[in-house]
Design a protein around this motif. Structure first.
Motif, PDB file in Angstrom:
ATOM      1  N   GLU A  13       1.149  -0.908   0.282  1.00  0.00           N
ATOM      2  CA  GLU A  13       0.070  -0.189   0.145  1.00  0.00           C
ATOM      3  C   GLU A  13       1.549   1.392   0.027  1.00  0.00           C
ATOM      4  OE1 GLU A  13       0.364  -1.880   3.334  1.00  0.00           O
ATOM      5  OE2 GLU A  13       0.100  -3.364   1.846  1.00  0.00           O
ATOM      6  N   LYS A  14       2.091   0.943   0.759  1.00  0.00           N
ATOM      7  CA  LYS A  14       2.708   2.135   1.012  1.00  0.00           C
ATOM      8  C   LYS A  14       3.742   2.567  -0.314  1.00  0.00           C
ATOM      9  CE  LYS A  14       2.661   2.260   5.691  1.00  0.00           C
ATOM     10  NZ  LYS A  14       2.961   1.622   6.333  1.00  0.00           N
ATOM     11  N   GLY A  15       4.061   1.268  -1.184  1.00  0.00           N
ATOM     12  CA  GLY A  15       5.340   1.210  -2.539  1.00  0.00           C
ATOM     13  C   GLY A  15       6.554   1.577  -2.367  1.00  0.00           C
ATOM     14  N   PHE A  16       6.935   0.845  -1.193  1.00  0.00           N
ATOM     15  CA  PHE A  16       8.112   0.361  -0.715  1.00  0.00           C
ATOM     16  C   PHE A  16       8.646  -0.453   0.222  1.00  0.00           C
ATOM     17  CE2 PHE A  16       7.139   3.388   3.395  1.00  0.00           C
ATOM     18  CZ  PHE A  16       7.665   2.313   4.222  1.00  0.00           C
ATOM     19  N   GLY A  17       9.804  -1.052  -0.128  1.00  0.00           N
ATOM     20  CA  GLY A  17      10.013  -2.123   1.151  1.00  0.00           C
ATOM     21  C   GLY A  17      11.693  -2.270   1.581  1.00  0.00           C
ATOM     22  N   PHE A  18      11.698  -3.535   1.351  1.00  0.00           N
ATOM     23  CA  PHE A  18      13.605  -3.310   1.991  1.00  0.00           C
ATOM     24  C   PHE A  18      13.793  -4.589   0.603  1.00  0.00           C
ATOM     25  CE2 PHE A  18      12.143  -0.093   5.008  1.00  0.00           C
ATOM     26  CZ  PHE A  18      13.343   0.749   5.465  1.00  0.00           C
TER      27      PHE A  18
END
Length: 162
Positions: A13-18
């Motif tokens: 949902e936030k469009g980012f990750g690691f």
């Protein structure tokens, strides 16, 4: 210099990750920096260009490696569609064969046999070493020994790919 890594966290949902990179560092990535965002998922293998932003380590030009295209064996990336055949065999090798120092990935078994006092190895003493040979359609043969990989689980993996 492109690096390989694995997506450890993905907030859709936030469009980012690691991404955890080859050195075990965590890198931030954003969906707009991903070439094939539809393939993003946790534990997916990726290639990327490492960079640093004001938040720390990050990744751009991220490409998710499509599932089942490659298998990694002892650090070798093998294209699954390139595997023609594989064979497990045993070879007699001298017990005192040293492990290849350029290959820092040692299995516990190898470490233990390296710690053994040298005195109980008679010169010229042989041991049976299991090997796995993978032949590709390009005609090259990759050989891995049981000192480098778990042959049984690798063969299971290979069988599951066909």
């Amino acid at each position: 210099m492109a690096m390989n890594g694995t997506i450890t966290t993905w907030f859709k949902e936030k469009g980012f990750g690691f991404i955890k990179d080859e050195n075990g560092e965590n890198r931030y990535f954003h969906v707009i920096k991903v070439a094939n965002p539809d393939l993003i998922k946790k534990d997916a293998a990726v290639t990327f260009e490492p960079t640093t932003n004001n938040k720390g380590l990050s990744a751009y030009a991220v490409k998710v490696v499509p599932e089942s295209k490659y298998i990694f064996i002892a650090g070798e990336r093998i294209k699954i569609t390139a595997i023609k055949s594989y064979l497990v065999y045993s070879e007699e090798v001298p017990v005192d064969t040293r492990i290849d120092k350029e290959n820092p990935v040692l299995s516990v078994g190898v470490l233990l046999s390296n710690i053994r006092p040298k005195s109980d190895v008679k010169p010229g003493e042989m041991r049976s070493l299991k090997k796995l040979a993978i032949t590709t359609f390009q005609g090259s043969t990759l050989i891995f020994t049981e000192d480098e990989i778990d042959i049984e689980s690798t063969v299971k993996l290979l069988k599951g790919l066909k």
